[in-house]
Write a protein that holds these residues in place. Structure first.
Motif, PDB file in Angstrom:
ATOM      1  N   VAL A 185       2.354  -6.663   2.177  1.00  0.00           N
ATOM      2  CA  VAL A 185       3.183  -6.253   1.039  1.00  0.00           C
ATOM      3  C   VAL A 185       4.636  -6.093   1.474  1.00  0.00           C
ATOM      4  CG1 VAL A 185       3.612  -4.402  -0.638  1.00  0.00           C
ATOM      5  CG2 VAL A 185       1.266  -5.151  -0.175  1.00  0.00           C
ATOM      6  N   TYR A 186       4.844  -5.483   2.640  1.00  0.00           N
ATOM      7  CA  TYR A 186       6.197  -5.289   3.161  1.00  0.00           C
ATOM      8  C   TYR A 186       6.922  -6.619   3.325  1.00  0.00           C
ATOM      9  CZ  TYR A 186       9.732  -4.609   6.832  1.00  0.00           C
ATOM     10  OH  TYR A 186      10.885  -4.626   7.573  1.00  0.00           O
ATOM     11  N   GLU A 187       6.266  -7.582   3.952  1.00  0.00           N
ATOM     12  CA  GLU A 187       6.920  -8.864   4.202  1.00  0.00           C
ATOM     13  C   GLU A 187       7.200  -9.611   2.907  1.00  0.00           C
ATOM     14  OE1 GLU A 187       4.289 -10.704   7.034  1.00  0.00           O
ATOM     15  OE2 GLU A 187       5.512  -9.999   8.711  1.00  0.00           O
ATOM     16  N   GLN A 188       6.281  -9.531   1.957  1.00  0.00           N
ATOM     17  CA  GLN A 188       6.508 -10.205   0.680  1.00  0.00           C
ATOM     18  C   GLN A 188       7.666  -9.558  -0.087  1.00  0.00           C
ATOM     19  OE1 GLN A 188       4.894 -13.128  -0.400  1.00  0.00           O
ATOM     20  NE2 GLN A 188       4.368 -12.980   1.768  1.00  0.00           N
ATOM     21  N   CYS A 193      10.357  -0.823   0.692  1.00  0.00           N
ATOM     22  CA  CYS A 193       9.234  -1.757   0.824  1.00  0.00           C
ATOM     23  C   CYS A 193       8.079  -1.115   1.574  1.00  0.00           C
ATOM     24  CB  CYS A 193       9.694  -3.016   1.547  1.00  0.00           C
ATOM     25  SG  CYS A 193      10.890  -4.021   0.640  1.00  0.00           S
ATOM     26  N   GLY A 194       8.393  -0.403   2.645  1.00  0.00           N
ATOM     27  CA  GLY A 194       7.354   0.264   3.413  1.00  0.00           C
ATOM     28  C   GLY A 194       6.663   1.357   2.627  1.00  0.00           C
ATOM     29  N   SER A 195       7.422   2.116   1.857  1.00  0.00           N
ATOM     30  CA  SER A 195       6.840   3.199   1.056  1.00  0.00           C
ATOM     31  C   SER A 195       5.888   2.662  -0.002  1.00  0.00           C
ATOM     32  CB  SER A 195       7.955   4.018   0.402  1.00  0.00           C
ATOM     33  OG  SER A 195       8.757   4.648   1.376  1.00  0.00           O
ATOM     34  N   VAL A 196       6.286   1.575  -0.664  1.00  0.00           N
ATOM     35  CA  VAL A 196       5.420   0.974  -1.684  1.00  0.00           C
ATOM     36  C   VAL A 196       4.140   0.449  -1.054  1.00  0.00           C
ATOM     37  CG1 VAL A 196       5.208  -0.927  -3.335  1.00  0.00           C
ATOM     38  CG2 VAL A 196       7.327   0.389  -3.226  1.00  0.00           C
ATOM     39  N   SER A 197       4.269  -0.240   0.072  1.00  0.00           N
ATOM     40  CA  SER A 197       3.080  -0.790   0.726  1.00  0.00           C
ATOM     41  C   SER A 197       2.162   0.323   1.215  1.00  0.00           C
ATOM     42  CB  SER A 197       3.490  -1.691   1.898  1.00  0.00           C
ATOM     43  OG  SER A 197       4.094  -0.935   2.937  1.00  0.00           O
ATOM     44  N   GLY A 198       2.737   1.402   1.741  1.00  0.00           N
ATOM     45  CA  GLY A 198       1.932   2.522   2.202  1.00  0.00           C
ATOM     46  C   GLY A 198       1.214   3.242   1.077  1.00  0.00           C
ATOM     47  N   THR A 199       1.866   3.358  -0.063  1.00  0.00           N
ATOM     48  CA  THR A 199       1.263   4.008  -1.229  1.00  0.00           C
ATOM     49  C   THR A 199       0.029   3.249  -1.698  1.00  0.00           C
ATOM     50  OG1 THR A 199       3.414   4.860  -1.946  1.00  0.00           O
ATOM     51  CG2 THR A 199       1.655   4.777  -3.593  1.00  0.00           C
ATOM     52  N   CYS A 200       0.156   1.936  -1.822  1.00  0.00           N
ATOM     53  CA  CYS A 200      -0.969   1.113  -2.290  1.00  0.00           C
ATOM     54  C   CYS A 200      -2.154   1.199  -1.338  1.00  0.00           C
ATOM     55  CB  CYS A 200      -0.519  -0.345  -2.433  1.00  0.00           C
ATOM     56  SG  CYS A 200       0.770  -0.626  -3.667  1.00  0.00           S
ATOM     57  N   SER A 201      -1.887   1.057  -0.049  1.00  0.00           N
ATOM     58  CA  SER A 201      -2.981   1.029   0.919  1.00  0.00           C
ATOM     59  C   SER A 201      -3.648   2.392   1.082  1.00  0.00           C
ATOM     60  CB  SER A 201      -2.464   0.525   2.274  1.00  0.00           C
ATOM     61  OG  SER A 201      -1.370   1.291   2.723  1.00  0.00           O
ATOM     62  N   THR A 202      -2.867   3.463   1.011  1.00  0.00           N
ATOM     63  CA  THR A 202      -3.445   4.803   1.149  1.00  0.00           C
ATOM     64  C   THR A 202      -4.367   5.133  -0.011  1.00  0.00           C
ATOM     65  OG1 THR A 202      -1.559   5.629   2.416  1.00  0.00           O
ATOM     66  CG2 THR A 202      -2.915   7.264   1.298  1.00  0.00           C
TER      67      THR A 202
END
Length: 285
Positions: A273-276, A15-24
């Protein structure tokens, strides 16, 4: 192993990796502009007079085209995808271990955020150094792995951990302060808002407020960190002295606007994104 059967910490990592990818991907231009502003007039780039965020942005577009704003996105991904995943998995593990039966208070939130960032920050520092060098425009590395090899060969492996003290002084307080403000503002929301369809937007707004406050408090450490990583001969104390001698106190807030925008938006989006995604897995974030 299917993700549905994976350990909760692994799910938190994903979850963290996906959220970080989108925001970066969305906010990389702000990070590049911030780095250019911080290294301007410090021996890395020529120039004189006051240069603002828009002037740097337009200069990059004019000389390096629009895609130049995403220079350094490769090391950003190399750092963010595993780094944000490691941050959230560490955060989740620490929270489950120390606060399994209760919600952390303000001090607990600071310790959780700071602890998770310490682990991720130390682990990903070599890529952070390469990222800063990509963005400053002084180095002409071809790839992240090529840059890592070049630094090790010409400056020694220790150079990959330059700015460690400044990085921890920046990131650990930022994360601790952010998590504290974020968790406390979320807790102040009414139950109707927290359980409604607008909950993600409310959480995002809480993240924006927390990000602005945390960014401003830790901005001086970010400027010092950038100078140390771009100029490998500098040490933290020397960088502080040089910045003050050249620009006085305002020099420690150079690049504050793009950094605050980027860090605030990235953190708010990453946490939302992580929490969702964690909720979709049936896990409490």
């Amino acid at each position: 192993m299917e993700l549905s059967l994976a350990h909760p910490a692994i799910k938190a990592f994903v979850c963290g990796s996906v959220s970080g990818t989108c925001s970066t991907l969305l906010f990389q231009p702000l990070d590049l502009v911030k780095t250019r502003l911080q290294t301007l007039q410090s021996g890395v780039q020529p120039g004189s007079g006051r240069v603002g965020m828009m002037a740097v942005l337009l200069s990059v577009v004019r000389t390096e085209r629009l895609l130049g704003l995403w220079k350094g996105v490769s090391p950003s991904f190399a750092r963010t995808i595993p780094g944000v995943g490691l941050y959230f998995s560490t955060y989740y593990s620490l929270k489950q271990h120390f606060f399994q039966d209760s919600s952390p208070g303000a001090v607990g939130a600071v310790l959780l955020g700071g602890g998770a960032r310490t682990v991720a920050g130390v682990a990903m520092l070599p890529v952070t150094v390469i990222k800063a060098r990509f963005e400053c425009g002084r180095y002409s590395y071809g790839s992240v792995t090529g840059a890592l090899r070049s630094v090790c060969r010409t400056e020694g492996p220790a150079a990959l951990f330059s700015g460690l003290v400044a990085t921890l002084l920046r990131d650990v307080p930022f994360s601790g302060i952010y998590v504290m403000f974020y968790s406390q503002t979320k807790a102040s929301l009414s139950k109707e808002i927290s359980t409604s369809a607008s909950a993600p937007l409310a959480n995002f707004s809480c993240g924006l407020l927390a990000g602005v406050l945390a960014s401003l408090i830790t901005q001086p450490a970010d400027v010092v960190k950038t100078h140390v990583q771009v100029n490998s001969q500098l040490r933290t104390v020397e960088a502080i002295r040089c910045i003050y001698m050249e620009h006085r106190l305002q020099g420690f807030f150079r690049g504050a606007v793009p950094r605050a925008l980027r860090r605030t938006m990235i953190a708010a989006m990453a946490w939302t994104v992580y929490e969702q995604m964690m909720a979709r897995f049936g896990l409490e974030s």
